[in-house]
Design an enzyme around this catalytic site. Structure first.
Site, PDB file in Angstrom:
ATOM      1  N   SER A 238      27.188 -36.621  25.853  1.00 53.36           N
ATOM      2  CA  SER A 238      27.201 -37.730  24.908  1.00 53.36           C
ATOM      3  C   SER A 238      28.193 -37.390  23.798  1.00 53.36           C
ATOM      4  CB  SER A 238      25.803 -37.930  24.314  1.00 53.36           C
ATOM      5  OG  SER A 238      25.531 -36.874  23.418  1.00 53.36           O
ATOM      6  N   LYS A 239      28.283 -38.308  22.860  1.00 54.41           N
ATOM      7  CA  LYS A 239      29.245 -38.137  21.765  1.00 54.41           C
ATOM      8  C   LYS A 239      29.074 -36.814  21.024  1.00 54.41           C
ATOM      9  CE  LYS A 239      30.130 -42.898  20.548  1.00 54.41           C
ATOM     10  NZ  LYS A 239      29.608 -43.947  19.723  1.00 54.41           N
TER      11      LYS A 239
END
Ligand code: GLU
Length: 469
Positions: A238-239
């Protein structure tokens, strides 16, 4: 049979690494078998889908070179078709209208929970023939009660799901709009998809989709569910793990072929080979070699691959991408040396195009200031007379080539009785503003006579003003 694969992103954000890998695998499989690659935009979630996301996805695919043969098809343009198939299923008794209210469904769920059963729709409207006044019905698919669904997954092997586990899925909401699993089925059918390659987060949808396809009398595609991508800490990518948007990698100075090479190895292997050209990927890719377990994202490896492609790629091609990065810095690449030459001069020491562009800006425009340490160290001592002598010798040089420039540096050092380094370093700081650059003769050749002489003058001014000279 002609292989037909598809990439079916939901346009609710940018093209991320996981989506790009799915797209790549689907594209490769089609290319490998001389098939067709279809792009379908799954934009039925009107609240979350945006035109910007569609553009971002298309931009990402174009940048990666994953060209599609058909599409993009937009699900929002196919509502009539979904309605028609819903009606067909209703007419054939394979779907039915459900008039249950939210309260009823909640109560059903609470009862099931109390009995420690898995909550599921119990099919109570299956045999209802009368509408219920005041309730707009949903349409449910009549899932088979008996038997099981067998998925012969090309990655995971055989997966069995009992029909008792599946309840009657809503295929159309009360406002008539189709639901996600239903649109996928109708599209895969209409688009003649033979191989559905997608993330394994969709595996749980597959038995339902297969049941609906079977009810429509459609041939079943093969399925290949690709394990997810994890960050270095073992959680889903994820980010938090840094850039996950493909275009961010472009912005950060990666070449598309490095990203593709990185993506193909993320879950697929061919012996212990690490470097694959796109042609090689097409030749060698197979679904059977996809790993069964999740793969982890390793930014160092991507950087290593990027450097590899900068080093070994065709300079003409690399220069095409470098021009874009120079543009990002506000530089017009026609204001200086041919970027192809810059690539050849810089690629050994730069791991990204951002680095290369930054470290090459001085070729195109004056730098704002000297690196303080570099100036202090290299503009003292012999530097003033070195710069003066170089100014004279270089302005007289008729053949502005690296060999001749090297000759000037060597003879200047000899004339002044100093080491070559004591000539090269002040000149380097004078023309680049820093103490690091490609070989000085190459640097000066590419910079050109006019800029070189101007910068020597500027350095001499600077040295004088400091009182060093
Ligand atoms: N639209 C889905 C997604 O973006 C993919 C559906 C599919 O591949 O079947 O996750």
């Amino acid at each position: 049979m002609t292989i037909r694969t598809r990439f079916a992103p939901s346009p609710t954000g940018y093209l991320h690494i996981g989506g790009a890998r799915t797209a790549l695998f689907s594209w490769l499989y089609a290319r490998r078998h001389g098939g067709t690659f279809v792009l379908r935009i799954e934009d039925t979630d009107l609240e979350r889908s945006t035109a910007e996301s569609v553009n971002a996805i298309l931009e990402g695919m174009t940048w990666l070179g994953l060209e599609y043969d058909e599409g993009p098809f937009y699900q929002t343009e196919r509502f009539d078709r979904y309605r028609q198939v819903t009606q067909q299923l209703l007419d054939e008794g394979k779907a039915y209208k459900c008039y249950c209210t939210r309260e009823e469904l909640d109560a059903m769920r609470a009862d099931q929970m109390a009995r420690k059963e898995k909550p599921r729709y119990d099919g109570r409207c299956r045999n209802r023939s009368e509408p219920r006044p005041g309730v707009e019905p949903v349409v449910r698919f009549r899932n088979p009660d008996e038997g099981q669904v067998t998925i012969e997954d090309m990655v995971r092997g055989q997966v069995l799901v009992s029909n008792a586990e599946l309840d009657d899925l809503i295929i159309a909401r009360s406002d008539g709009t189709p639901t996600y699993n239903f649109t996928v089925v109708v599209d895969d059918l209409d688009m003649g998809i033979t191989h559905v390659i997608r993330g394994d987060d969709h595996l749980s949808n597959t038995p339902r989709q297969m049941n609906i396809l079977a009810a429509l009398g459609a041939p079943l595609p093969r399925y290949a569910h690709v394990p997810m991508i994890l960050g270095a800490d073992g959680s889903r990518l994820s980010k938090r793990h840094g850039a996950v948007s493909v275009m961010q990698y472009r912005d950060d100075g990666y070449l598309p072929e490095a990203v593709l090479n990185y993506l193909v190895r993320l879950g697929w292997s061919h012996g212990d080979q690490e470097v694959f050209s796109v042609d090689e990927m097409i030749e060698l890719f197979d679904l059977g070699q996809i790993n069964h377990s999740a793969s982890s994202f390793n930014p160092d490896k991507l950087l290593w691959l990027n450097h590899h492609y900068l080093m070994h790629g065709d300079p003409l091609h690399v220069a095409h991408h470098l021009r874009w990065h120079l543009g990002q810095l506000g530089i017009d690449p026609t204001d200086g040396p041919d970027p192809v030459e810059i690539v050849k001069a810089q690629r050994e020491r730069c791991k990204t195009l951002v680095d290369m562009a930054r470290h090459s800006a001085f070729f195109y425009r004056d730098f704002a200031a000297y690196d303080e340490k570099a100036a202090q160290k290299n503009f003292a001592g012999d530097a003033p007379r070195v710069l003066e002598a170089l100014r004279a010798a270089l302005s007289d040089l008729s053949d502005w080539q690296r060999e001749a420039i090297h000759g000037v540096l060597a003879s200047t050092a000899e004339d002044l009785g100093v080491k070559l380094g004591s000539v090269a370093q002040p000149l380097r700081v004078a023309v680049t503003g820093t103490s690091v650059s490609p070989p000085i003769d190459v640097t000066v050749e590419l910079l050109g006579r006019e800029k070189t002489l101007c910068r020597i003058d500027r350095a001499r001014e600077f040295v004088r003003a400091l009182g060093l000279g």
